[in-house]
Design a protein around this motif. Structure first.
Motif, PDB file in Angstrom:
ATOM      1  N   MET A   6      15.869  23.477 -45.947  1.00 30.50           N
ATOM      2  CA  MET A   6      15.714  25.107 -45.813  1.00 30.50           C
ATOM      3  C   MET A   6      14.354  25.341 -45.303  1.00 30.50           C
ATOM      4  SD  MET A   6      16.286  28.098 -48.266  1.00 30.50           S
ATOM      5  CE  MET A   6      14.991  27.952 -49.289  1.00 30.50           C
ATOM      6  N   PHE A   7      13.001  25.559 -45.621  1.00 33.64           N
ATOM      7  CA  PHE A   7      12.231  25.206 -45.264  1.00 33.64           C
ATOM      8  C   PHE A   7      12.061  24.940 -44.271  1.00 33.64           C
ATOM      9  CE2 PHE A   7      11.073  26.117 -50.152  1.00 33.64           C
ATOM     10  CZ  PHE A   7      10.099  27.481 -50.183  1.00 33.64           C
ATOM     11  N   HIS A   8      11.888  23.455 -44.051  1.00 36.52           N
ATOM     12  CA  HIS A   8      11.776  23.114 -42.337  1.00 36.52           C
ATOM     13  C   HIS A   8      12.518  24.199 -40.815  1.00 36.52           C
ATOM     14  CE1 HIS A   8      10.351  20.061 -44.874  1.00 36.52           C
ATOM     15  NE2 HIS A   8       9.734  19.444 -43.077  1.00 36.52           N
ATOM     16  N   LEU A   9      13.824  24.437 -41.711  1.00 31.82           N
ATOM     17  CA  LEU A   9      14.388  25.259 -40.984  1.00 31.82           C
ATOM     18  C   LEU A   9      14.102  26.559 -40.183  1.00 31.82           C
ATOM     19  CD1 LEU A   9      18.277  24.581 -41.305  1.00 31.82           C
ATOM     20  CD2 LEU A   9      17.460  23.801 -39.842  1.00 31.82           C
ATOM     21  N   ARG A  10      13.592  26.969 -41.846  1.00 34.75           N
ATOM     22  CA  ARG A  10      12.905  28.592 -40.913  1.00 34.75           C
ATOM     23  C   ARG A  10      11.224  28.225 -40.286  1.00 34.75           C
ATOM     24  NH1 ARG A  10      14.468  32.112 -44.485  1.00 34.75           N
ATOM     25  NH2 ARG A  10      14.738  32.021 -46.604  1.00 34.75           N
ATOM     26  N   TYR A  11      10.812  26.646 -40.242  1.00 32.86           N
ATOM     27  CA  TYR A  11       9.695  26.966 -39.980  1.00 32.86           C
ATOM     28  C   TYR A  11      10.306  26.391 -38.471  1.00 32.86           C
ATOM     29  CZ  TYR A  11       7.406  25.195 -43.582  1.00 32.86           C
ATOM     30  OH  TYR A  11       7.205  25.475 -44.879  1.00 32.86           O
ATOM     31  N   PHE A  12      11.329  26.153 -37.919  1.00 29.89           N
ATOM     32  CA  PHE A  12      11.458  25.888 -36.542  1.00 29.89           C
ATOM     33  C   PHE A  12      11.951  27.254 -35.881  1.00 29.89           C
ATOM     34  CE2 PHE A  12      16.149  25.875 -34.095  1.00 29.89           C
ATOM     35  CZ  PHE A  12      14.847  24.421 -33.128  1.00 29.89           C
ATOM     36  N   VAL A  13      13.196  28.065 -36.928  1.00 28.82           N
ATOM     37  CA  VAL A  13      13.282  29.136 -36.266  1.00 28.82           C
ATOM     38  C   VAL A  13      12.345  30.205 -35.664  1.00 28.82           C
ATOM     39  CG1 VAL A  13      14.476  31.265 -36.442  1.00 28.82           C
ATOM     40  CG2 VAL A  13      15.657  29.167 -37.432  1.00 28.82           C
ATOM     41  N   ALA A  14      10.773  30.012 -36.469  1.00 24.61           N
ATOM     42  CA  ALA A  14       9.932  31.014 -36.350  1.00 24.61           C
ATOM     43  C   ALA A  14       9.575  30.243 -34.878  1.00 24.61           C
ATOM     44  CB  ALA A  14       8.763  30.620 -37.081  1.00 24.61           C
ATOM     45  N   VAL A  15       9.677  28.878 -34.615  1.00 20.11           N
ATOM     46  CA  VAL A  15       8.596  28.773 -33.581  1.00 20.11           C
ATOM     47  C   VAL A  15       9.703  28.367 -32.585  1.00 20.11           C
ATOM     48  CG1 VAL A  15       7.485  26.225 -32.517  1.00 20.11           C
ATOM     49  CG2 VAL A  15       7.068  26.467 -34.591  1.00 20.11           C
ATOM     50  N   ALA A  16      11.026  28.463 -32.817  1.00 21.13           N
ATOM     51  CA  ALA A  16      12.048  28.942 -31.673  1.00 21.13           C
ATOM     52  C   ALA A  16      12.157  30.224 -31.381  1.00 21.13           C
ATOM     53  CB  ALA A  16      13.204  28.146 -31.629  1.00 21.13           C
ATOM     54  N   GLU A  17      11.777  31.074 -31.650  1.00 18.75           N
ATOM     55  CA  GLU A  17      11.623  32.257 -31.498  1.00 18.75           C
ATOM     56  C   GLU A  17      10.972  33.342 -31.040  1.00 18.75           C
ATOM     57  OE1 GLU A  17      15.310  34.133 -34.638  1.00 18.75           O
ATOM     58  OE2 GLU A  17      13.443  34.609 -34.979  1.00 18.75           O
ATOM     59  N   GLU A  18       9.251  32.674 -31.518  1.00 13.41           N
ATOM     60  CA  GLU A  18       8.204  33.041 -30.986  1.00 13.41           C
ATOM     61  C   GLU A  18       7.382  32.093 -29.652  1.00 13.41           C
ATOM     62  OE1 GLU A  18       6.217  35.680 -32.222  1.00 13.41           O
ATOM     63  OE2 GLU A  18       6.973  36.193 -33.835  1.00 13.41           O
ATOM     64  N   LEU A  19       8.081  31.198 -29.713  1.00 14.12           N
ATOM     65  CA  LEU A  19       7.280  29.903 -28.613  1.00 14.12           C
ATOM     66  C   LEU A  19       6.376  30.520 -28.347  1.00 14.12           C
ATOM     67  CD1 LEU A  19      10.057  30.765 -25.748  1.00 14.12           C
ATOM     68  CD2 LEU A  19       9.948  28.921 -26.951  1.00 14.12           C
ATOM     69  N   ASN A  20       5.294  29.831 -29.443  1.00  8.55           N
ATOM     70  CA  ASN A  20       4.300  29.481 -29.730  1.00  8.55           C
ATOM     71  C   ASN A  20       3.347  29.271 -30.949  1.00  8.55           C
ATOM     72  OD1 ASN A  20       1.310  30.874 -30.605  1.00  8.55           O
ATOM     73  ND2 ASN A  20       1.179  31.255 -28.425  1.00  8.55           N
ATOM     74  N   PHE A  21       3.221  28.253 -31.413  1.00  7.52           N
ATOM     75  CA  PHE A  21       2.839  28.021 -32.533  1.00  7.52           C
ATOM     76  C   PHE A  21       1.813  29.346 -33.496  1.00  7.52           C
ATOM     77  CE2 PHE A  21       4.624  23.903 -31.347  1.00  7.52           C
ATOM     78  CZ  PHE A  21       4.974  23.529 -33.014  1.00  7.52           C
ATOM     79  N   SER A  22       0.679  28.952 -33.121  1.00  4.27           N
ATOM     80  CA  SER A  22      -0.227  30.322 -32.962  1.00  4.27           C
ATOM     81  C   SER A  22       0.729  31.683 -34.048  1.00  4.27           C
ATOM     82  CB  SER A  22      -1.235  30.245 -32.201  1.00  4.27           C
ATOM     83  OG  SER A  22      -1.677  29.392 -32.229  1.00  4.27           O
ATOM     84  N   ALA A  23       1.365  32.303 -32.839  1.00  2.00           N
ATOM     85  CA  ALA A  23       2.378  33.241 -33.786  1.00  2.00           C
ATOM     86  C   ALA A  23       2.939  32.960 -34.566  1.00  2.00           C
ATOM     87  CB  ALA A  23       2.628  34.080 -32.162  1.00  2.00           C
ATOM     88  N   ALA A  24       3.348  32.279 -34.586  1.00  2.00           N
ATOM     89  CA  ALA A  24       4.720  31.526 -35.586  1.00  2.00           C
ATOM     90  C   ALA A  24       4.185  31.351 -36.642  1.00  2.00           C
ATOM     91  CB  ALA A  24       5.597  30.329 -35.412  1.00  2.00           C
ATOM     92  N   ALA A  25       2.780  30.552 -36.845  1.00  2.00           N
ATOM     93  CA  ALA A  25       1.765  30.437 -37.755  1.00  2.00           C
ATOM     94  C   ALA A  25       1.566  31.749 -38.410  1.00  2.00           C
ATOM     95  CB  ALA A  25       0.932  29.304 -38.116  1.00  2.00           C
ATOM     96  N   ARG A  26       1.444  32.239 -38.260  1.00  2.63           N
ATOM     97  CA  ARG A  26       1.058  33.765 -38.295  1.00  2.63           C
ATOM     98  C   ARG A  26       2.069  34.606 -39.281  1.00  2.63           C
ATOM     99  NH1 ARG A  26      -2.107  33.726 -33.806  1.00  2.63           N
ATOM    100  NH2 ARG A  26      -0.024  35.092 -32.295  1.00  2.63           N
TER     101      ARG A  26
END
Length: 300
Positions: free
Chosen positions: A1-21
């Protein structure tokens, strides 16, 4: 579940720094979790280089699946509350910065309308944070600035506000309006994402296309900091034209709000909620009341 949350955040932001924030974590462990997921699924999900992040065909196929799974996970708390609810409950409506007082009055009207069923309180935040809160089930309702393209969310138009240019007053003395060409020697302020609506990114691109090329990028500041830069004579920004807007509180001595003669940008705000929570879910009565209260969108 956490890995899917990480994936969706990066997929929606298309930016690793923005997704990390967004996820309140560092970029390096986020990148490692994505690599772990790619190994587990035996598919590369992103194409990455120093300038951009894009979804691979496998990533594009996984995104709607992951979003659906997370929507089901996020629905667990409210579904349990629905089953075990007894008596009056407390709910929150998300409120973005600078809410127009007439829209604030409608929120009060809605709270009164549903007071027998629940206590409706306000929860402040940026439009982006509030949208995520609604999607994840932490907020039942929120007022948020467009654009919003999440298919899991329903939208109800609430208010459309005309934007104007905030300029250095001494450079535009005696003026009651401004054209885009008049701003060519000033820099457009790129405000921190924490305080800027997504619509301003569209405005940034449109200004560039219309010949406004200069930029000043600010970090770690609020609306008062934006006004400070404008008052120094270097730059301009956008604000709500209507003098009733609380955004006029950030005006400084050498700033002035002028309507455009050749441009009419508008900031649109909608009321959002999760579709599944209003279709036989726990928000049926609340959303029905909201549709009545916000039946006639404001236009200022």
């Amino acid at each position: 579940m956490f890995h899917l949350r990480y994936f969706v955040a990066v997929a929606e932001e298309l930016n690793f720094s923005a997704a990390a924030r967004r996820l309140h974590m560092a970029t390096s462990p986020l990148s490692q979790r994505i690599r772990d997921l790619e190994r587990e699924l035996d598919h590369r999900l992103f194409d990455r280089d120093t300038h951009s992040v894009t979804l691979t065909p496998a990533g594009e196929a996984l995104l709607p699946i992951a979003q659906e799974v997370l929507e089901q996970i996020n629905s667990i708390p409210w579904r349990l509350r629905e089953v075990t609810r007894s008596g009056r409950t407390t709910m929150f409506v998300g409120i973005p910065p600078g809410l127009h007082p007439r829209l604030s009055e409608l929120v009060d009207t809605l709270a009164e309308r549903v007071s027998r069923r629940c206590e409706l309180l306000r929860w402040p935040g940026s439009s982006k944070a509030l949208t995520i809160g609604v999607r994840e089930g932490r907020l039942p309702l929120a007022l948020a600035r467009l654009p919003i393209s999440d298919p899991a969310l329903d939208q109800l138009p609430a208010i459309s506000e005309r934007l104007a240019a905030v300029v250095p007053a001494d450079q535009f003395a005696g003026r009651d309006s401004v054209a885009l060409a008049d701003l060519a020697d000033l820099s457009f302020i790129v405000a921190p994402k924490e305080i800027s609506a997504a619509y301003f990114e569209q405005l940034d691109r449109e200004l560039c296309e219309r010949g406004i090329k200069k930029r000043i990028k600010l970090t770690d500041t609020g609306y008062a900091g934006v006004a400070q830069v404008i008052s120094s004579g270097m730059a301009f920004y956008f604000s709500i034209l209507d003098t009733e807007s609380p955004m006029h509180r950030y005006a400084m001595e050498n700033t002035k709000v002028l309507p455009f003669t050749d441009f009419e940008p508008r900031l649109d705000t909608v009321l959002i909620w999760r579709h599944d929570r209003a279709s036989g879910g726990d928000l049926d009565e609340l959303v029905e009341a909201a549709r009545e209260v916000f039946a006639d969108p404001l236009h200022v």
